[in-house]
Scaffold this active site. Structure first.
Site, PDB file in Angstrom:
ATOM      1  N   ASP A  76       0.866  -1.178   0.000  1.00 29.55           N
ATOM      2  CA  ASP A  76       0.000   0.000   0.000  1.00 29.55           C
ATOM      3  C   ASP A  76       0.911   1.239   0.000  1.00 29.55           C
ATOM      4  O   ASP A  76       2.135   1.152   0.143  1.00 29.55           O
ATOM      5  CB  ASP A  76      -0.929  -0.033   1.217  1.00 29.55           C
ATOM      6  CG  ASP A  76      -2.122   0.906   1.060  1.00 29.55           C
ATOM      7  OD1 ASP A  76      -2.135   1.708   0.101  1.00 29.55           O
ATOM      8  OD2 ASP A  76      -3.041   0.853   1.908  1.00 29.55           O
TER       9      ASP A  76
HETATM   10  C1  BGC Z   1      -5.011   3.296   0.719  1.00 31.61           C
HETATM   11  C2  BGC Z   1      -5.295   2.297  -0.390  1.00 31.61           C
HETATM   12  C3  BGC Z   1      -5.279   2.988  -1.726  1.00 31.61           C
HETATM   13  C4  BGC Z   1      -3.966   3.701  -1.893  1.00 31.61           C
HETATM   14  C5  BGC Z   1      -3.825   4.374  -3.243  1.00 31.61           C
HETATM   15  C6  BGC Z   1      -3.796   4.129   0.438  1.00 31.61           C
HETATM   16  O1  BGC Z   1      -3.664   5.147   1.368  1.00 31.61           O
HETATM   17  O2  BGC Z   1      -4.864   2.597   1.938  1.00 31.61           O
HETATM   18  O3  BGC Z   1      -6.527   1.674  -0.181  1.00 31.61           O
HETATM   19  O4  BGC Z   1      -5.488   2.047  -2.745  1.00 31.61           O
HETATM   20  O5  BGC Z   1      -3.833   4.656  -0.874  1.00 31.61           O
HETATM   21  O6  BGC Z   1      -4.665   5.446  -3.364  1.00 31.61           O
END
Ligand code: BGC
Length: 762
Positions: free
Chosen positions: A302
């Protein structure tokens, strides 16, 4: 509906016969993108079968190997880097072939520009273009939790498919969805992104979404692996503690279902599970995901998840963070840049085997090749514009919204509006909040393309010759009471007041944890003032989690959960309030009376001291009921239903199914659609089993007075549970079954399972 020829009740069972292994191999191998997926694949999750590797290297594997052989170390590591649009974006790195994917480039000219950079690189490897597409790209559907309230995975599949079509036309080729995190804690803002509290619902919706996104042309990323939905105290990014058996019974099944449905990637979670952050959880990534389930796609961290290993206290510096995450099985580093910076040296120093790098690059290239990205033409801006907000997509979004709305209270038949309603006062800033109604993570949904609640109601009221006055009272956050008097005046002058209250979208989603579930700002005061007029007040609640209204609920004529209903939220609510459509939703989460009850869910384990009202040394709160305000599965309709004549077909065990039949009667005066639910309990087992668990559900449409038999089927292999060592068992003996319209279902039967099952881990 009267006079309509009878249709068989649509039955959703969570299982089908296992696919032949060859078909399964073909499915998880190179599947053409954009090809419609057979529905039955949604349910392969249940198969305890490990997914077999392809016997022969396919043409795609050969293409990947040929490319791999030509790549330098830096180019290989470059494929593991996922960068983002923003100040850190380095076009020169893309041009040098040092970037595998980019995120947040989301319109056709931008995508064409960055793909052109990649084409200029020595090997011209195309980029993955990722974006969070959860409930839509430009046409926004109701948020995922709302979609789960339809109890109709096919609807979610269609929403995903239409969203993917729009995004793919703009050149996006990868969504960071679906979110498969099970959550039982509405304090956690991200509960809105998932399918609620129940493992079966979560599993079916996750698989359906993977299928839909893929069929529409997007690669998917199941997230957040794993346990993120159980963060302590509902605090986003906090730690989780989940026992090994619960992890397998509750949190892993939706991921397994998503893998079986063909997910190309899995995103690790930011939080630590039992002290191990998602990005270094080798046992779950290499062990469960790859070895046990045979996942052949790639794993992505992530956002900054690799870098955050330092803050978690499991890596001293960037090099250690990169090495540990990579060796734990993470193939692609989202945003932190630490793989690109450190892996070449780690490999040269022999701390990371080169063969591991080859394998990671292979996984990423294979997905790119399977998707047909090599040689794919750039997106055409005009075609991309034609693909968005089509009448088909808008109609589907409207249908999804009204099917997801959950009617929670309807005193004296206040809804739908009858002929006596000649004037409506509409109150609440959210009634004109085109952006808020799209919910968090609304991709490229534009506020001014939403049909607001004001517009939807105004147009429908005008058609019916009903007067509509709008007096917001306050804006969405409701910090000021300056407009209250005008709103009260409008309510006084009308036959009924509709108050659109709830949370603005920044109060929901990521980084939106709350300690209170009460209406934010001064909305409760506004509501009290409206109720004090003596006029019937219907609350249309907008938000991504259950909210608590306290004792004022009893003074409302109606309460309807509209969630964040999306682009067509206004007309959808008008359809429902004026009775052109039923509110179709059933709660995918238990609705607490007070925040002190959470985490809350219907499938509680029995206590050794079951509740006795007159014995305080039994399970209870001193100051509140144990029961939720509205149970899981609950939702009123404009008619009423009764259940009778439960019959359970005899069964022996093994690979069979339990078949439960019951008669459902529409006892009201309007046609309606009921979601019949089957709950099962194993009352005596090696581990204490939940008081009931949803095992199947089926929708049935009934004319007034009509009775139909509904059949609910649950596979025997779905009746078991895991032991702490990962063994899965279905134990023989007596099982209780309950059928009804929510988790309190009282029509009871039982059956005896003569033969159980035992499936060792892996
Ligand atoms: C979130 C994810 C998301 C990613 C990209 C992160 O902060 O936890 O769910 O896909 O950002 O936007």
């Amino acid at each position: 509906m009267e006079g309509r020829p009878p249709r068989p009740a649509a039955t959703i069972t969570p299982d089908v016969a296992p696919l032949p292994r060859r078909a399964l191999a073909a499915y998880i191998g190179p599947v053409p993108f954009g090809a419609p997926m057979p529905r039955l694949l949604a349910v392969l999750a249940l198969a305890a079968l490990p997914l077999p590797a392809l016997a022969q290297p396919s043409a795609i594997d050969a293409q990947v190997e040929a490319l791999l052989a030509r790549m330098t170390l830096e180019e290989q590591v470059g494929q593991l880097h996922l960068g983002s649009n923003g100040p850190g974006f380095r076009p020169d790195a893309a041009r040098a072939g040092l970037v595998g994917g980019l995120m947040n480039f989301n319109d056709a000219p931008d995508v064409a520009r960055v793909q052109a950079l990649a084409r200029e690189s020595r090997l011209g490897i195309p980029l993955l273009i990722g974006l969070d597409i959860l409930q839509g790209f430009r046409t926004i559907f109701p948020v995922p939790l709302a979609q789960a309230a339809t109890f109709d995975p096919a609807l979610a599949r269609q929403a995903a498919y239409l969203s993917a079509r729009e995004a793919a036309a703009a050149g996006v080729n990868w969504t960071f969805a679906p979110m498969a995190d099970l959550s039982r804690d509405p304090r956690w803002g991200r509960i809105v992104e998932g399918s609620g509290e129940d493992p079966l619902l979560n599993r079916l919706f996750t698989a359906a979404r993977v299928e839909g996104f893929r069929a529409g042309g997007l690669a998917t990323s199941l997230k957040h692996y794993v346990g993120y939905g159980a963060v302590q105290g509902g605090r986003d990014y906090d730690a989780t503690e989940i026992g090994p058996a619960d992890l397998r019974d509750l949190h892993l099944p939706a991921f397994k279902a998503g893998v079986a449905a063909g997910a190309e990637s899995v995103m690790t979670s930011l939080n630590a599970l039992d002290g191990v952050p998602g990005a270094v959880n080798e046992a779950l990534v290499e062990g469960v995901l790859r070895r046990e389930w045979g996942f052949r796609g790639f794993v992505v961290s992530d956002w900054d998840g690799v870098k955050e290993l330092m803050a978690h206290g499991v890596a001293a510096d960037g090099a250690e963070a990169a090495r540990k995450a990579f060796l734990a099985g993470v193939d692609m580093d989202m945003e932190s840049g630490l793989f690109a910076r450190h892996l070449p040296d780690e490999i040269k120093a022999g701390r990371v085997p080169e063969a591991r790098l080859d394998e990671s690059v292979r996984r990423i290239l294979r997905v790119k090749a399977q998707m047909g990205l090599f040689g794919q033409p750039d997106p055409d801006p005009q075609a991309a514009n034609r693909a968005i907000l089509t009448p088909e997509a808008r109609a589907a979004a409207r249908e999804a919204a009204r099917r997801s709305m959950v009617l929670l209270r309807n005193e004296g038949g206040a809804l739908p509006f009858g002929p006596s309603v000649r004037s409506v006062a509409l109150v609440g800033g959210l009634a004109t909040a085109g952006g808020d109604q799209l919910g968090p993570h609304a991709a490229r949904g534009w506020p001014d393309e939403s049909v607001t609640i004001l517009r939807g109601l105004r147009e429908r009221a005008a058609q019916g010759g009903v007067a509509l006055a709008y007096a917001p009272g306050c804006d969405g956050e409701c910090r000021s009471a300056d407009g209250f008097a005008a709103a009260v005046e409008a309510a006084r002058a009308a036959d009924v007041a509709v108050a659109v209250l709830g949370e603005v979208r920044t109060q929901s989603g990521e980084a939106a944890s709350r300690v209170s579930l009460d209406l934010p700002g001064r909305q409760a005061e506004l509501l009290d003032a409206l109720v004090a007029t003596g006029k019937p007040v219907v609350v249309a609640l907008m938000g991504g989690r259950p909210l608590t209204l306290g004792a004022r609920l009893d003074r409302l004529a109606g309460l309807i959960m509209v969630w964040y209903p999306g682009t067509e939220g206004g007309p959808a609510l008008a359809d429902v309030l004026f009775g052109d459509a039923e509110p179709g939703g059933r709660l995918p989460v238990s609705w607490p009376r007070t925040v002190g009850q959470v985490p809350i869910h219907y499938s509680r384990a029995p206590s050794g001291r079951p509740t006795q009202a007159d014995n305080r040394f039994t399970l209870q709160y001193m100051d509140e009921s144990l029961e939720p305000l509205f149970p899981f599965g609950f939702g009123l309709s404009y008619t009423s239903f009764a259940y009778s004549d439960l019959r359970v077909s005899p069964l022996n065990g093994g690979e069979g199914e339990v078949e439960v039949r019951a008669r459902v009667t529409n006892t009201g005066r309007r046609p309606g659609r009921e979601v019949a639910q089957l709950y099962v309990r194993d009352p005596v087992a090696t581990r204490s089993r939940p008081l009931r668990e949803l095992k199947a559900f089926a929708a049935v449409e009934l004319a007034p007075g009509e009775t139909r038999e509904v059949t609910l089927r649950a596979p025997v292999r779905d009746l078991g549970f895991h032991l702490a060592d990962g063994t899965y068992v279905v134990e023989p003996g007596l099982f209780e079954v309950y059928v009804g319209g929510d988790a309190r279902a009282s029509l009871r039967g039982e059956f005896n399972l003569r033969e159980g099952l035992r499936v060792p881990r892996g």
